[in-house]
Design a protein around this motif. Structure first.
Motif, mmCIF file in Angstrom:
data_model
loop_
_atom_site.group_PDB
_atom_site.id
_atom_site.type_symbol
_atom_site.label_atom_id
_atom_site.label_comp_id
_atom_site.label_asym_id
_atom_site.label_seq_id
_atom_site.Cartn_x
_atom_site.Cartn_y
_atom_site.Cartn_z
ATOM 1 N N ARG A 1 22.341 17.636 47.930
ATOM 2 C CA ARG A 1 23.785 18.038 47.457
ATOM 3 C C ARG A 1 23.638 18.579 46.178
ATOM 4 N N CYS B 1 25.089 17.796 52.889
ATOM 5 C CA CYS B 1 25.807 18.511 52.883
ATOM 6 C C CYS B 1 25.494 18.996 54.378
ATOM 7 N N HIS C 1 37.320 16.654 51.689
ATOM 8 C CA HIS C 1 35.851 16.411 50.766
ATOM 9 C C HIS C 1 36.009 14.928 49.876
#
Length: 481
Positions: free
Chosen positions: A184, A227, A438
């Protein structure tokens, strides 16, 4: 041979007439749930490079050459992706234009910093390559210009400076030895800071996702997902398309909740019925920007004045702003594509709103669902004679951020944008839609029935095309209303 009494056959027939409809209409439990964990991608195990990488690296390209000795196809694969080209992988047929058009950061307008053209000194800090100058773009055919470190090095050991080159003071050997699967932290280094600051642009992507709480994002906070667990990657092609840089998106190229979750994910059949018309994000992303506020208004027209400066209210180089914390999205029908897209040179809607982009979909589109968006409003420059939006030179040599001269900034931009400047400019309102997808909340924090269907519900049903609350009037697929 004995014959069965006819009355018995009649009784069976009557029972079937009664029982079958009852069985068909009887409420049934939700379908057995898929196991989301069974659908997560398998990541290659990490190989510690600390004892592998040797060398005295003077440039980023030197590091890339070393990487390619063991990964000879990596750069070639990567050079086919939009992370490298900053251009859409396909050309789109956009109304009002005779030829198909590619969209991408290299030449598309937005309503934040407007455009990258001529502003390579600052903008290319987040392009995944080296070799940029103000006079010319990088050599897109040179694999040595691919920056392997921006995605694979520990961000604590690597950073980028002007024109996308390694920042001053970076120990390239230490950075190269730190490479690993992207985390991330690698992705957020660029994606959290688009538009000139933390969470300025997206609303749902900020530095708060480095180490989020479970209540901020259940996937990243509770399960420490990376991710690339959702944005799955093959041959360096990352799944997922930002609609702002594409006009249409093939569903197979987009990240979907159903990549891991069932089409009927709830135990309550009434909730599962919502899935036909309501995107998962509409309920499970009830708000964003809880930790880091997001920009929702930008007025370029006030830039250049000697006023008190504050990052959240006014900067001389950019103008005045509005930020919102605990952002409540707006809702619109969305089928994954756009209905409007502004292309450089298109006429602006002076006196009204010019849509840089707008989601496609309506209540009559069975493929569309109600989706949450951040709507960004900006007052940005346009040419009063030619009637189109202008992209000034800002970060380039003698640009607006150094001279604070709009006329000069527009003249200097001409060879970069290809748009003539008449010498007369003004400011007009533009709008962009940014999907909020998100910062997914745990089910306990998702919207409840009254949040939408109560007297003070957040949805404007009539704006969405319903005569009123569908709990009263019926849903769009309800044939009885």
């Amino acid at each position: 041979m004995d014959k069965k009494p006819t009355w018995l056959l009649g009784l069976v027939g009557i029972l079937l007439v009664v029982i079958v409809p009852i069985w068909a209409l009887w409420p049934k439990p939700a379908q057995p749930q898929d196991d989301p964990w069974a659908h997560l991608p398998k990541h290659a195990p990490h190989v510690d490079h600390s004892a592998i990488i040797q060398g005295n690296f003077k440039t980023g390209q030197d590091v890339t050459k070393t990487c390619l000795q063991c990964h000879p196809n990596a750069a070639k694969d990567f050079m086919h992706t939009s992370h490298w080209t900053w251009n859409s992988t396909q050309a789109f047929n956009i109304p009002g234009h005779d030829q198909p058009i590619h969209l991408g950061k290299l030449h598309s307008f937005n309503n934040f910093c407007i455009g990258t053209q001529g502003n390579q000194r600052v903008c290319m800090k987040c392009h995944t390559g080296y070799g940029w100058t103000e006079e010319a773009p990088t050599d897109f055919n040179n694999p040595n210009n691919v920056d392997c470190l921006i995605c694979h090095a520990d961000p604590a050991k690597y950073g980028r400076g002007e024109y996308g080159n390694p920042a001053k003071g970076v120990d390239l050997l230490a950075a190269a030895r730190s490479v690993r699967n992207p985390t991330r932290a690698n992705c957020l280094t660029c994606h959290a800071y688009g538009g000139g600051g933390d969470n300025v642009k997206h609303g749902d992507i900020s530095s708060a996702l480095y180490h989020p709480s479970p209540d901020l994002d259940v996937h990243m906070g509770r399960y420490d997902m990376q991710c690339t667990d959702c944005h799955r990657t093959e041959h360096h092609l990352v799944k997922g398309k930002l609609i702002n840089l594409n006009y249409t998106v093939n569903p197979k190229d987009q990240v979907q909740c159903t990549d891991c979750h069932s089409n009927a994910p709830h135990k309550d059949a009434r909730l599962n019925a919502h899935v036909q018309s309501v995107a998962c994000q509409a309920c499970h992303v009830p708000e964003t920007a809880e930790i880091i506020p997001t920009k929702t208004y930008w007025n370029w027209g006030s830039a250049g004045q000697d006023l008190p400066q504050n990052h959240f209210f006014y900067l001389k180089i950019k103008g005045d702003f509005k930020y919102t914390k605990n952002f409540i999205p707006s809702y619109a029908w969305f089928n994954g594509n756009e209905s409007k897209r502004y292309i450089e040179g298109d006429p602006a809607n002076i006196g009204g709103i010019t849509y840089i982009n707008k989601p496609a979909g309506s209540i009559d589109d069975p493929t569309a669902k109600i989706f949450p968006f951040k709507i960004m409003h900006t007052m940005q420059p346009y040419d009063k004679v030619y009637g189109y939006l202008l992209a000034p030179l800002t970060a380039g040599k003698d640009g607006f951020w150094s001279k604070f001269d709009w006329d000069l900034a527009f003249k200097l931009a001409e060879p970069h944008t290809g748009l003539k400047y008449s010498g007369q400019y003004g400011f007009t309102e533009t709008v962009m839609y940014w999907p909020q997808t998100h910062m997914v909340k745990p089910k306990e924090k998702a919207l409840q029935c009254a949040d939408c269907h109560g007297p003070n519900g957040r949805l404007d049903w009539q704006a969405l095309g319903y005569p009123g609350d569908p709990m009263e009037w019926g849903g769009r697929f309800d044939t009885n209303h």
